[in-house]
Design an enzyme around this catalytic site. Sequence first.
Site, PDB file in Angstrom:
ATOM      1  N   GLY A  26       0.824  -1.220   0.000  1.00 23.97           N
ATOM      2  CA  GLY A  26       0.000   0.000   0.000  1.00 23.97           C
ATOM      3  C   GLY A  26       0.854   1.265   0.000  1.00 23.97           C
ATOM      4  O   GLY A  26       0.704   2.137  -0.865  1.00 23.97           O
ATOM      5  N   ASP A  46      10.152  -5.933  -4.849  1.00 28.45           N
ATOM      6  CA  ASP A  46       9.186  -6.653  -4.022  1.00 28.45           C
ATOM      7  C   ASP A  46       9.459  -8.126  -4.259  1.00 28.45           C
ATOM      8  O   ASP A  46      10.295  -8.470  -5.103  1.00 28.45           O
ATOM      9  CB  ASP A  46       7.738  -6.272  -4.384  1.00 28.45           C
ATOM     10  CG  ASP A  46       6.819  -6.386  -3.174  1.00 28.45           C
ATOM     11  OD1 ASP A  46       6.763  -7.474  -2.565  1.00 28.45           O
ATOM     12  OD2 ASP A  46       6.165  -5.387  -2.824  1.00 28.45           O
ATOM     13  N   LEU A  64      12.956 -10.964   0.815  1.00 29.00           N
ATOM     14  CA  LEU A  64      13.789 -10.427   1.902  1.00 29.00           C
ATOM     15  C   LEU A  64      14.616 -11.515   2.569  1.00 29.00           C
ATOM     16  O   LEU A  64      15.704 -11.261   3.073  1.00 29.00           O
ATOM     17  CB  LEU A  64      12.902  -9.725   2.940  1.00 29.00           C
ATOM     18  CG  LEU A  64      12.182  -8.473   2.441  1.00 29.00           C
ATOM     19  CD1 LEU A  64      11.147  -8.015   3.457  1.00 29.00           C
ATOM     20  CD2 LEU A  64      13.184  -7.362   2.170  1.00 29.00           C
ATOM     21  N   GLY A  84       9.454  -2.947   2.791  1.00 33.26           N
ATOM     22  CA  GLY A  84       9.118  -4.361   2.597  1.00 33.26           C
ATOM     23  C   GLY A  84       8.879  -5.085   3.915  1.00 33.26           C
ATOM     24  O   GLY A  84       9.296  -4.634   4.980  1.00 33.26           O
ATOM     25  N   GLY A  85       8.206  -6.225   3.816  1.00 33.76           N
ATOM     26  CA  GLY A  85       7.979  -7.056   4.996  1.00 33.76           C
ATOM     27  C   GLY A  85       6.502  -7.222   5.297  1.00 33.76           C
ATOM     28  O   GLY A  85       5.645  -6.675   4.604  1.00 33.76           O
ATOM     29  N   SER A  87       3.227  -6.457   7.223  1.00 30.74           N
ATOM     30  CA  SER A  87       2.837  -5.161   7.793  1.00 30.74           C
ATOM     31  C   SER A  87       1.639  -5.257   8.743  1.00 30.74           C
ATOM     32  O   SER A  87       1.089  -4.229   9.132  1.00 30.74           O
ATOM     33  CB  SER A  87       2.527  -4.169   6.672  1.00 30.74           C
ATOM     34  OG  SER A  87       1.412  -4.629   5.942  1.00 30.74           O
ATOM     35  N   HIS A 125       3.132   0.021  16.347  1.00 27.24           N
ATOM     36  CA  HIS A 125       2.836  -1.164  17.164  1.00 27.24           C
ATOM     37  C   HIS A 125       4.038  -1.637  17.985  1.00 27.24           C
ATOM     38  O   HIS A 125       3.895  -2.528  18.816  1.00 27.24           O
ATOM     39  CB  HIS A 125       2.256  -2.265  16.270  1.00 27.24           C
ATOM     40  CG  HIS A 125       0.938  -1.828  15.706  1.00 27.24           C
ATOM     41  ND1 HIS A 125      -0.220  -1.758  16.467  1.00 27.24           N
ATOM     42  CD2 HIS A 125       0.611  -1.340  14.483  1.00 27.24           C
ATOM     43  CE1 HIS A 125      -1.199  -1.275  15.731  1.00 27.24           C
ATOM     44  NE2 HIS A 125      -0.722  -1.009  14.518  1.00 27.24           N
ATOM     45  N   TYR A 148       4.104  -8.884  15.404  1.00 26.21           N
ATOM     46  CA  TYR A 148       4.496  -7.911  14.377  1.00 26.21           C
ATOM     47  C   TYR A 148       5.239  -6.733  15.020  1.00 26.21           C
ATOM     48  O   TYR A 148       6.314  -6.327  14.563  1.00 26.21           O
ATOM     49  CB  TYR A 148       3.236  -7.468  13.637  1.00 26.21           C
ATOM     50  CG  TYR A 148       3.341  -6.198  12.851  1.00 26.21           C
ATOM     51  CD1 TYR A 148       4.183  -6.099  11.742  1.00 26.21           C
ATOM     52  CD2 TYR A 148       2.576  -5.081  13.196  1.00 26.21           C
ATOM     53  CE1 TYR A 148       4.264  -4.921  11.017  1.00 26.21           C
ATOM     54  CE2 TYR A 148       2.653  -3.910  12.472  1.00 26.21           C
ATOM     55  CZ  TYR A 148       3.499  -3.826  11.387  1.00 26.21           C
ATOM     56  OH  TYR A 148       3.589  -2.665  10.670  1.00 26.21           O
ATOM     57  N   LYS A 152       9.216  -5.467  14.593  1.00 23.56           N
ATOM     58  CA  LYS A 152       9.646  -4.109  14.241  1.00 23.56           C
ATOM     59  C   LYS A 152      10.609  -3.570  15.306  1.00 23.56           C
ATOM     60  O   LYS A 152      11.558  -2.835  14.991  1.00 23.56           O
ATOM     61  CB  LYS A 152       8.435  -3.182  14.081  1.00 23.56           C
ATOM     62  CG  LYS A 152       7.597  -3.500  12.843  1.00 23.56           C
ATOM     63  CD  LYS A 152       8.379  -3.264  11.563  1.00 23.56           C
ATOM     64  CE  LYS A 152       7.580  -3.482  10.306  1.00 23.56           C
ATOM     65  NZ  LYS A 152       8.376  -3.323   9.076  1.00 23.56           N
TER      66      LYS A 152
HETATM   67  C1  15L Z   1       0.411  -0.745  10.925  1.00 19.51           C
HETATM   68  O1  15L Z   1       1.551  -0.964  11.306  1.00 19.51           O
HETATM   69  C2  15L Z   1      -0.167  -1.447   9.746  1.00 19.51           C
HETATM   70  O2  15L Z   1       0.818  -1.735   8.783  1.00 19.51           O
HETATM   71  C3  15L Z   1      -1.315  -0.704   9.111  1.00 19.51           C
HETATM   72  O3  15L Z   1      -2.010  -1.596   8.259  1.00 19.51           O
HETATM   73  C4  15L Z   1      -2.268  -0.076  10.135  1.00 19.51           C
HETATM   74  O4  15L Z   1      -3.026  -1.058  10.711  1.00 19.51           O
HETATM   75  C5  15L Z   1      -1.492   0.716  11.151  1.00 19.51           C
HETATM   76  O5  15L Z   1      -0.404   0.020  11.682  1.00 19.51           O
HETATM   77  C6  15L Z   1      -2.344   1.241  12.307  1.00 19.51           C
HETATM   78  O6  15L Z   1      -1.917   1.160  13.449  1.00 19.51           O
HETATM   79  O7  15L Z   1      -3.420   1.769  12.050  1.00 19.51           O
END
Ligand code: 15L
Length: 277
Positions: A26, A46, A64, A84-85, A87, A125, A148, A152
């Site tokens: 996206g 990609d 990756l 990349g990765g 998400s 997150h 996730y 990160k």
């Molecule tokens: C993210 O890290 C996600 O990639 C994205 O899809 C959203 O969900 C966003 O966080 C968020 O916190 O709204």
Amino acid sequence: MSQAIEPGSLTAIRFRRLLLTGAGGGLGVELRKRLKPYCETLRVSDHVDIAPAAAGEEVKLAALQDRAAMRSLLANVDAVVHMGGVSVEGPFDPILQANIEGAYNLYEAARIQKVKRVVFASSNHVTGFYRQDEVIGIDDPVRPDSLYGVSKAFGESLSRFYFDRYGIETACLRIGSSFPEPKDRRMLATWLSYDDLERLVIACLATPVLGHTIVYGVSDNPVTWWDNTGARHVGFVPHDSSDQFRAKLEQRQPGIDLADPVHVYQGGGFVRQGPFE
Ligand code: 15L
């Protein structure tokens, strides 16, 4: 070079070759259009097929987790914008491969190919288990809300090591919610417009001394949980605000159930996903 940056403007910043990973995702699709004016050649990558190369672009497919492919992907680039990765939250194995092994492969490739600057798509997150009544800064301890988020946090820590040990500069963008417009009331606080995303990435590429930094990727929203004071040297000045969407979203979502952790913690829906085994 941290002058006000206008989206789409040709500033003094001009790279010979930039690499954009995750170009089919996206934000990758959005940045592919927007980074082009800042470089002679935009290398886009990609692991799945993406739109063919336009003028001034090179397309290179690479997974990756493929160390050799990553090494050749980073050859002859001035800087990397790593989008990349995986998400979103989900089962551990894909996250392990793309976000943990993948981050290692990226930084090893940067070391070997002598790439000196990375803009790394981290995520809000990483700190999603802070409450929505707390305002945190870039130096507060991590509190990931998901596997996730943990992956990160690994990427942030790894990039810190590659800066301290090898001098590779990184901006870890703790991106909020970057969509054309906020989708729910939480996003009134977390929204990052695409124009502000561009301003943020370009500021990180352009600032003369980046070092290693964390910066929250968020627009100039009236309600905010994140304080970017410690990253002022990046020169990111958001221009947009979620306020224009407030009335519509409050009407759509009139009540907030505070017994639901989704409305208590900054990470929203991520805090209650899983387990996946
Ligand atoms: C993210 O890290 C996600 O990639 C994205 O899809 C959203 O969900 C966003 O966080 C968020 O916190 O709204």
